[in-house]
Design a protein around this motif. Structure first.
Motif, short mmCIF file in Angstrom:
data_model
loop_
_atom_site.label_atom_id
_atom_site.label_comp_id
_atom_site.label_asym_id
_atom_site.label_seq_id
_atom_site.Cartn_x
_atom_site.Cartn_y
_atom_site.Cartn_z
N VAL A 18 0.84 -1.20 0.00
CA VAL A 18 0.00 0.00 0.00
C VAL A 18 0.88 1.25 0.00
O VAL A 18 0.64 2.20 -0.76
CB VAL A 18 -0.96 0.00 1.21
CG1 VAL A 18 -1.63 1.35 1.39
CG2 VAL A 18 -2.00 -1.11 1.06
N ARG A 21 2.50 1.78 -3.39
CA ARG A 21 1.52 2.29 -4.36
C ARG A 21 1.30 3.78 -4.15
O ARG A 21 1.24 4.56 -5.09
CB ARG A 21 0.21 1.53 -4.22
CG ARG A 21 -0.85 2.05 -5.18
CD ARG A 21 -2.10 1.23 -5.09
NE ARG A 21 -1.88 0.02 -5.87
CZ ARG A 21 -2.69 -1.02 -5.87
NH1 ARG A 21 -3.77 -1.01 -5.13
NH2 ARG A 21 -2.44 -2.06 -6.62
N GLN A 22 1.18 4.20 -2.90
CA GLN A 22 0.96 5.61 -2.59
C GLN A 22 2.17 6.44 -3.01
O GLN A 22 2.03 7.50 -3.61
CB GLN A 22 0.67 5.77 -1.10
CG GLN A 22 0.34 7.19 -0.71
CD GLN A 22 0.22 7.36 0.79
OE1 GLN A 22 0.87 6.65 1.56
NE2 GLN A 22 -0.58 8.30 1.21
N MET A 115 -4.47 7.57 -1.87
CA MET A 115 -5.08 6.87 -0.73
C MET A 115 -6.60 6.88 -0.85
O MET A 115 -7.25 5.87 -0.55
CB MET A 115 -4.64 7.51 0.59
CG MET A 115 -5.06 6.72 1.81
SD MET A 115 -4.52 4.98 1.83
CE MET A 115 -2.75 5.15 1.92
N THR A 117 -8.29 6.78 -3.58
CA THR A 117 -8.60 5.75 -4.57
C THR A 117 -8.54 4.36 -3.93
O THR A 117 -9.43 3.53 -4.17
CB THR A 117 -7.62 5.83 -5.75
OG1 THR A 117 -7.76 7.11 -6.37
CG2 THR A 117 -7.87 4.73 -6.77
N LEU A 118 -7.55 4.12 -3.12
CA LEU A 118 -7.45 2.82 -2.44
C LEU A 118 -8.60 2.63 -1.46
O LEU A 118 -9.20 1.56 -1.38
CB LEU A 118 -6.12 2.70 -1.71
CG LEU A 118 -4.88 2.47 -2.57
CD1 LEU A 118 -3.63 2.57 -1.71
CD2 LEU A 118 -4.95 1.13 -3.27
N ARG A 121 -12.34 1.35 -2.09
CA ARG A 121 -12.67 -0.08 -2.10
C ARG A 121 -13.36 -0.52 -0.81
O ARG A 121 -13.92 -1.60 -0.74
CB ARG A 121 -11.42 -0.92 -2.28
CG ARG A 121 -10.69 -0.65 -3.57
CD ARG A 121 -9.40 -1.44 -3.59
NE ARG A 121 -8.64 -1.16 -4.79
CZ ARG A 121 -7.48 -1.70 -5.07
NH1 ARG A 121 -6.95 -2.56 -4.23
NH2 ARG A 121 -6.85 -1.40 -6.18
#
Length: 140
Positions: A18, A21-22, A115, A117-118, A121
């Motif tokens: 995570v 990705r950020q 974040m 966007t993550l 979910r």
């Protein structure tokens, strides 16, 4: 390895994913901004005043020579400026330039957007639970 160790290892790996990705999203379109350089900009911003190189190195947990190298690079890019310390002629202070502040703001927005966007979910309740759990883990 027992089940608890395996779970801890899996959690660490997923947290790393995570964070990567950020960071990757935050660096899009921001050439040459490593995590270390971002930390320097963020540290100076949080200090809310110019810092001596030795203070900056201490706050970053690095040796002064390493801080000097990063500051040299950021100064060459127009993101930081050195200035004489008015209280000690031998010392130099480091401060963000307006361009450094603008870049830091851009990167922070990109990190936040990545974040968001993550987190899309997750349901709002799951987001609240995640925040509570992370707060518990982050408390010293």
């Amino acid at each position: 390895m027992n089940a608890s160790d395996n779970t801890a290892e899996q959690i660490a790996a997923r947290m790393d994913a995570v964070i990567r990705r950020q960071r990757r999203a935050a660096r899009d379109d921001v050439e040459g901004l490593t995590h270390g350089r971002f930390r320097v900009l963020r540290t100076l911003d949080q200090a809310a005043r110019p810092l001596r190189l030795s203070e900056l190195a201490t706050q970053l947990g690095i040796v002064p020579r390493s801080a000097t190298s990063v500051v040299d690079d950021l100064e060459a890019g127009g993101l930081l400026a050195r200035q004489p310390d008015p209280h000690d002629r031998r010392a130099t202070l480091v401060a963000l330039t307006p361009a450094g502040t603008d870049l830091l703001t851009t990167v922070r927005h990109k990190r936040r957007d990545a974040m968001v966007t993550l987190l899309d979910r997750l349901t709002p309740a799951e987001q609240t639970t995640l925040l509570g759990l992370l707060n518990r883990l982050a408390d010293d």
